[in-house]
Design a protein around this motif. Structure first.
Motif, PDB file in Angstrom:
ATOM      1  N   GLY C 235      52.017  51.376  53.430  1.00 37.00           N
ATOM      2  CA  GLY C 235      51.306  50.775  54.555  1.00 37.00           C
ATOM      3  C   GLY C 235      52.139  50.715  55.826  1.00 37.00           C
ATOM      4  N   GLN C 236      53.055  51.668  55.972  1.00 39.00           N
ATOM      5  CA  GLN C 236      53.946  51.651  57.134  1.00 39.00           C
ATOM      6  C   GLN C 236      53.833  52.910  57.980  1.00 39.00           C
ATOM      7  N   LEU C 237      52.726  53.627  57.828  1.00 37.47           N
ATOM      8  CA  LEU C 237      52.508  54.783  58.690  1.00 37.47           C
ATOM      9  C   LEU C 237      51.444  54.410  59.718  1.00 37.47           C
ATOM     10  N   ALA C 238      51.845  54.364  60.964  1.00 33.24           N
ATOM     11  CA  ALA C 238      50.889  54.019  62.022  1.00 33.24           C
ATOM     12  C   ALA C 238      50.013  55.221  62.321  1.00 33.24           C
ATOM     13  N   SER C 239      48.712  54.982  62.424  1.00 33.37           N
ATOM     14  CA  SER C 239      47.847  56.117  62.756  1.00 33.37           C
ATOM     15  C   SER C 239      48.062  56.507  64.222  1.00 33.37           C
ATOM     16  N   LYS C 240      48.019  55.520  65.098  1.00 34.38           N
ATOM     17  CA  LYS C 240      48.329  55.821  66.504  1.00 34.38           C
ATOM     18  C   LYS C 240      49.828  55.632  66.691  1.00 34.38           C
ATOM     19  N   MET C 241      50.574  56.516  66.072  1.00 35.79           N
ATOM     20  CA  MET C 241      52.026  56.377  65.998  1.00 35.79           C
ATOM     21  C   MET C 241      52.699  56.298  67.377  1.00 35.79           C
ATOM     22  N   ARG C 242      52.100  56.955  68.342  1.00 34.22           N
ATOM     23  CA  ARG C 242      52.737  56.978  69.667  1.00 34.22           C
ATOM     24  C   ARG C 242      53.049  55.575  70.177  1.00 34.22           C
ATOM     25  N   PHE C 243      52.230  54.596  69.765  1.00 33.00           N
ATOM     26  CA  PHE C 243      52.464  53.248  70.294  1.00 33.00           C
ATOM     27  C   PHE C 243      53.587  52.527  69.557  1.00 33.00           C
ATOM     28  N   LEU C 244      54.002  53.091  68.439  1.00 31.93           N
ATOM     29  CA  LEU C 244      55.157  52.552  67.723  1.00 31.93           C
ATOM     30  C   LEU C 244      56.435  53.288  68.131  1.00 31.93           C
ATOM     31  N   SER C 245      56.262  54.539  68.559  1.00 30.13           N
ATOM     32  CA  SER C 245      57.447  55.343  68.888  1.00 30.13           C
ATOM     33  C   SER C 245      57.791  55.330  70.370  1.00 30.13           C
ATOM     34  N   ALA C 246      56.774  55.311  71.210  1.00 34.50           N
ATOM     35  CA  ALA C 246      57.036  55.417  72.650  1.00 34.50           C
ATOM     36  C   ALA C 246      57.940  54.302  73.182  1.00 34.50           C
ATOM     37  N   PRO C 247      57.752  53.062  72.720  1.00 36.88           N
ATOM     38  CA  PRO C 247      58.643  52.015  73.247  1.00 36.88           C
ATOM     39  C   PRO C 247      60.119  52.341  73.035  1.00 36.88           C
ATOM     40  N   TRP C 248      60.419  53.060  71.963  1.00 39.17           N
ATOM     41  CA  TRP C 248      61.802  53.465  71.729  1.00 39.17           C
ATOM     42  C   TRP C 248      62.298  54.392  72.835  1.00 39.17           C
ATOM     43  N   ILE C 249      61.393  55.232  73.312  1.00 35.85           N
ATOM     44  CA  ILE C 249      61.772  56.119  74.416  1.00 35.85           C
ATOM     45  C   ILE C 249      62.179  55.284  75.614  1.00 35.85           C
ATOM     46  N   GLY C 250      61.358  54.268  75.860  1.00 34.24           N
ATOM     47  CA  GLY C 250      61.684  53.380  76.984  1.00 34.24           C
ATOM     48  C   GLY C 250      63.043  52.720  76.815  1.00 34.24           C
ATOM     49  N   LEU C 251      63.315  52.256  75.609  1.00 36.71           N
ATOM     50  CA  LEU C 251      64.589  51.577  75.375  1.00 36.71           C
ATOM     51  C   LEU C 251      65.776  52.537  75.415  1.00 36.71           C
TER      52      LEU C 251
END
Lengths: 358, 358, 358, 358
Positions: C235-251
Motif C-alpha cells: 500500500g505504498q505505491l502512489a498512483s499520482k506519484m508525481r505529487f510524492l516525488s516532485a516535492p523532493w525536486i523542490g527540496l
C-alpha cells in the motif's frame, strides 16, 4: 551406565511413557476417521473436560511453540501486544513464533527479580503507553512453572487475573510442564486455571511422556470461535488425529500425567537435598518443579563434564539438570554423589565408596 | 465386517504400518538428544539421500499442509505468486495455509482438462501479467500424483521444469503420495525429481503408513538456507524429533515405502478392473495411483451407502475410494461386488460369479 | 503570537516549505502518467543520485513507518532479527510495524548509555545466541540522528559497518532527520551513507519540509530486487506519484533540504546556548541536531505550560522542544527568555524587557 | 494539443483539482498538531458525517490499495475468505495486498456475466464449502462502480446486503470512484451505503481530484475498534495528517466531489454517444460512469495510437478511455472525431461535420 549421563540435559530427551505408548497402540487398530472426527479424539477431549471439571473447548497441536503462538494469536490482533516475563519461552526460545503467527504482535517483556510476572509488573507495562504509536496490551502470558522451575501459587494467579480483568487483558498460561505445577501444589487442575481466572491454557504433553503434542484448552469458550480453522491454516491439524489425541487418553485416564510429573519433581527435590550445604555450591533458583539449576565453581562443572554428564549452562554459569518421567533414581543418586565428591575440600581425597549408590 | 466399509473413504483413515511402528518402538529406547540432534534423525536423513542418490537437504515437518506451505514460502516472497492446478491441494484443501505462511503470496490457478499443469498452462499464467500491480510468478507447484490420482510422466515433468527454467520459476512437487507415483512409474525417486528438474519435494509419510510426518527435500540445497529457522518459527520443529524421523527409517530402509504404495495402487487397479464396462458406470479419472473416482447413477451410490460404504462425493457427483497400505483385498473385492450388483440391469438378477474377481 | 507556542512540540507540526510547495504546484500542470512513470519521479530519483554521487536505487513511500519497515523487511526474513537501540523509533513508536511488514522479525534491543548503537553492543546481541530457537540476527538499524538528537560521526558509522560486514549483517539507516545530521556534520550525504558502509537509507522528507514522503535509497542495489512489488503490495505505491516525488525536486535541487535542516539545528543550538548555566536546568542530551531536551524543575515546566508553551515530556521528566524549517527565531528567543525568567531565583522579579527579543 | 492525448489513459493521470488545492493551501498556514489531532482532520471527518447523514467512524489512508486491504483485514481473520468479483481491483490490481494485510485471507472469485456480484453468486461461493479445509467466507466486497464502469443500483445493493445478513457476511464497498456512482444514480451517499446495508466504505479521493488519499468509513462503528492502531502499524498514519484530510474539506464542503464526478461521467457519456452506431465499433461495457471501453478493429486502435492517443487495452482487445475532473471537453470531442474518421468506410471520405458533436 552407557548413555545415561545425558538423560538430565532436558526433559525432551525422554521417550514415550508406557501409558501413552499403550494408548497409541490401542488406537492403531484398524481404520478411523481423519481430522479429529474419531472416537479417540472425542474421548481425549472429554478426558480433559473431566480433569478440569468444566465444559472447556479442547484442541490438539503438534508442539508447544505452535500451541502458545496460536493461542496468543487468538487473543489479540497484530497491533496488540502480549505481556510476558523476560525469561518466558515465548520470548526466549520460540524463534519469533508468537510474532509470526500473530503477524506482528509485540511481546512486552517484564524484568522481575524472580522471573515471575506479578500485578505490579503487568500494570507497569499495561499502563506505560496509551498512544497509538505503541502496540496496545491485550494479553498476559504466564509460564507455569516458569522456565527456571518456580511455581505460581493459586493466590499469585488470582492476583494476576484480577489485574488482567481490571485492565481488559486476557490471561494465557503456558503449561509446557503444567502437570509438574499441579504435582507441586497438590491442587486440582481447575484450581490454578479457570477457577483462578485463566482464559486459555496450553497443556504440554511432550515433557509429560508423549512423543509430541500439546492441548490448547479454552476455558472462556467464546475465545475459541473458528479456532479449528486457525489450527488448520497454521499446519497444526493432524490428518490421522487419533495418534495425536490417543496418547492423552493414556496419560489422563491412568493418572500418569500426574504420576510422571511427581516422579520428575521428586528427582529434582532429591538432587537438591543431596547438594544442599555443599561448599561453593548453591541453587540458582528455588527447586519447585522438575529442574535444578546448580551454581558451582567452574572446576566442579568441568569435573561433571569429565565424568560424562551432559547439561546446559545458563546465564550466570549455572548448570541445568531436568528430570523426566523416566529419570532413573539411581542415576540421580550418582549425579548427586559426583557433585558431592567434586565439592570435597581436598582434591586428592578418595571418592566415596560405590556402594553408596545403592 | 464391522467398521470395514469406512476404510476406503480416505487413505488418512489407515493406521501406522508395521515397519513405521517398529522403528518408532526401537527409537523409544532410552534418552536421545532433542530437536534432531539424534542418531535417528541423522539416519533418516541419510536414508533419503541414499534413496534419492544425491546430497539433498532434508527437513521433517508434522504434516503436508505445513510442509508444502513452508517449502513454497522458502521459494518466494509475499509479493510473488505460485502457479498451481485448480485441483491442487494447496489451493483447495489447506485453508489458505500457503498464503498464511508466505504472508500473502497469491496462488495463480490453471484450469486444465486433466487437472495437470503443463508448459502451456504455466506459460500462460507466468506471462499473462508483467506489471507491478499483480504478484510476480516465482514458483510452480505440481502434485504428483494429482488429487484425482493421475501421475506425471518423467517427460511431462522434464517439460515443465524446462519451462520453469526458461521463465525463472522454481519447481516444487507436492508429493503427499509421492511413493504411489514411483510405484506406478516403476522409476527411481531421482528420475521424477531432481533428475527431471524438481527443486524441492514434499514427500508424504502420513498417507504412506506413518502416524504423521512429511519430509521436505531440497535438491537445490542453496534454497535451504536457514530453513531450519523457518521450521522452528512456524511451529514445525519437533522437540523429540526422533519420533518424527525414525518412522521414515522403518519405511525407507525396509522398502515398505514402495511396497505400501504398490499395494494401495493395486487395490485401486483391481477395483477399476472389476467395474470396467459396467452399465451406467464410468471412471471419472484414469486410475493411475491409489484412488478410484466412480461416476455412477445416484441409485447406485445410494445403494452403496445403504450397504455401509463410506465415501466422499466430489464435483460432478463422483464417489471417491482411496486405498492405503492396509486396505484389505477381500474388502476391495466386496466393494467391487456390491457395485456390480447395484449396476445389474434387473434388480433380481444374480450377481456375477465370485471367481471373476481373480 | 496566536498558536505560536505549540510550534516546537514536534517537527511534524510544521507545514510545507515553499520549495516543496512550488515543486508540487509545478507538477500539477496537466496530466502525467501514473505510478511513477512520469518525468517528475524520474527527475526526483536522479536528484538523489546526484546528491549521493552514486547510482543508487530510489523508491518513494508515504511515511517513515512504512519506509523503515519495508526496508527492513527487504533485508531479512521473518525468522531473522534486527538489532536496534532501545530508543529507536522502530522499537518505540511504530506500533509493531517492522514486525508486521516482516511477518514477525524480532527487534533485538541494545541498551547503551547514549542511545547510540556501537560495535560492542551490536556484537553482544549478534553473538549472544546462535541456536535455531532464537531469531538469527541479520540487520542493524541506526537512527541518524537519534531520537534524542545525537549524531553519529563518520567514524562511528564506519566502525559499525565494519562490524556488520564481519558478522554478516546488513546496515540500515533510519534517516527521518537525515538532513539534520548532514547539516551538523558538514559532510556530504555520501560520506555518512554508502561511503561509510550503509546499505539502505530511509531519507525523511516530512520533517524536512514536505507534506509527506520518505525516500528509500538502496546503495547496494542488489537488495532492491522486486522492491517495487513490495511497495505496491504494502500500500505504498502512489498512483499520482508525481505529487510524492516532485516535492523532493523542490527540496534537493534548491538546496532547501540542507537549508531547512540548518535552520532547525540553529534554533536548537540557540535555545541551548540561552539556557546554558541556568540554575536547576540542564540539557538531558547533547544538542547536536534540531531538538532540545530540557531537564528542569516541575515548577519551571508548569510555568512554561502556563505561558502557553506546548511540549512533550519524556522519561526522566525532560521537556522536548523540536525545531523545524519554519521555526520563528523570535519565538525561539521568547521561549528561551521564558525559561530564563522561570529559572530566576526570585519569583517576584520583573521579566526582562520585551526589547530584548529583538 | 501537446501532451493532451494521454489524458484519457487513466483518471490517475489527472492532477489536483482547484478545491483540493485551495484547502491544502489553507491548511498550510502555520503549525498544526500531528497525527490527526488537528482542526482540519476533525472538520474533514465531520464533513463525511454530514454527507452521509450518520455518525460514522472516519479514517484517512494514503491510497486505495491500503484502504481496501485494511478494511477487509478488519472484517476477517487470516483463515477467513473474502468474496469478490473476478474483475475486482482487490483481485486483479493490488499485487496481493489484501492477502498481505490480512496475513493470508483468500479471495473467492465469482465469475458473473456482467462483472457484478449478485445474491446468487455470493450464495454459491459462501455455501460451496463448509469444512475447515477451506477458508470460511466472512466478507463480501463490491466495487461501486465496477472496474469496467457499471453502477450497482440501490436495489442491487440491498439485495446483496440482505444475502450477506442472512449468511453472516459483512459487506464492504470499494468506492475508488464512489462519487461517480452517486453522480450516476442521483441518490444520496447514504442511499447506496448504510441505508442499503453496507458496513464499510472506502471512498476514493485520488480519482476524484486529490493528490492522494482515501477515506475508510465505518457505518457499523463497532467494526472500527482499534482501527487507528491498525492504520498506524500498517504505515497508513500520516504525521502531518492535515495534508491528507484538508483536501477532503475542499471536495466535500464545496460539492466538488460530486461536480468532478459528474463532469467525468459526462465526458464518458458524450464519447459513447459520439461513437454509437459507428460501423465495426461497439461499447464493450455499458457506459454508466467515467469510462468507455471501446471494442474496435485493430486498424482503428492503431490509427488512434498513430494520432497520439494513449490508452490501455484490456481482455478482448477493448481500448479503455477514462475521464477525470479535468478532462477537456474539446479533447473528448477530438477523440470522438478521430474515432469517427477511422471508422469511416472509405479512407478518403470527409469526416462528419463538427456540429454533430453538440
Amino acid at each position: 551406565m552407557t548413555a545415561k549421563p545425558q538423560q538430565f540435559a532436558s526433559d525432551n530427551y525422554a521417550g514415550i511413557c508406557p501409558e501413552a505408548w499403550a494408548a497409541t497402540a490401542a488406537a492403531n487398530d484398524g481404520s478411523a476417521r481423519a481430522y479429529g472426527d474419531d472416537i479417540w479424539t472425542q474421548r481425549a477431549a472429554d478426558a480433559f473436560r473431566t480433569l478440569f471439571e468444566t465444559k472447556c473447548e479442547v484442541f490438539f497441536a503438534f508442539n508447544g511453540t505452535a500451541a502458545n503462538s496460536l493461542a496468543l494469536a487468538a487473543l489479540c490482533q497484530s497491533y496488540h501486544s502480549v505481556i510476558c516475563s523476560s525469561s518466558a519461552h515465548v520470548e526466549t526460545d520460540e524463534c519469533g513464533a508468537p510474532e509470526f503467527f500473530s503477524n506482528g504482535s509485540k511481546l512486552l517483556v517484564a524484568q522481575t527479580p524472580d522471573g515471575k510476572l506479578n500485578p505490579e509488573a503487568i500494570r507497569a507495562l499495561a499502563c506505560g503507553r496509551s498512544d497509538i504509536h505503541f502496540p496496545k496490551p491485550r494479553v498476559v502470558t504466564i509460564t507455569q512453572p516458569t522456565e527456571t522451575g518456580q511455581v505460581y501459587s493459586i493466590d499469585e494467579i488470582r492476583a494476576i487475573s484480577a489485574t488482567c480483568r481490571e485492565l481488559g487483558l486476557k490471561l494465557h498460561m503456558d503449561g509446557a510442564r503444567f502437570a509438574h505445577a499441579c504435582a507441586r501444589l497438590g491442587c486440582t487442575p481447575a484450581d490454578i486455571t479457570w477457577r483462578a481466572g485463566v482464559d486459555v491454557l496450553c497443556f504440554g504433553g511432550t515433557k509429560n511422556g508423549m512423543a509430541a503434542g500439546e492441548a490448547i484448552i479454552f476455558f472462556d469458550t467464546s475465545l475459541a470461535t473458528d479456532f479449528d480453522y486457525r489450527c488448520k491454516q497454521a499446519g497444526q491439524l493432524a490428518s490421522k488425529m487419533r495418534f495425536l489425541s490417543a496418547p492423552w487418553i493414556g496419560l489422563l485416564e491412568s493418572g500418569a500425567w500426574l504420576g510422571n510429573a511427581r516422579h520428575a519433581n521428586d528427582c529434582a527435590a532429591r538432587l537438591a537435598t543431596t547438594i544442599a550445604g555443599l561448599p561453593g555450591v548453591r541453587l540458582a533458583f528455588p527447586v519447585e518443579a522438575n529442574s535444578v539449576f546448580l551454581s558451582a565453581p567452574e572446576a566442579v562443572l568441568d569435573g561433571l563434564r569429565e565424568r560424562g554428564w551432559l547439561f546446559y549452562t545458563f546465564i550466570g554459569g549455572s548448570a541445568r539438570f531436568m528430570f523426566a518421567w523416566d529419570s532413573d533414581i539411581a542415576v540421580v543418586r550418582a549425579l548427586g554423589q559426583d557433585i558431592v565428591e567434586l565439592c570435597a575440600p581436598a582434591a586428592g581425597m578418595p571418592p566415596a565408596p560405590q556402594s553408596s549408590y545403592g
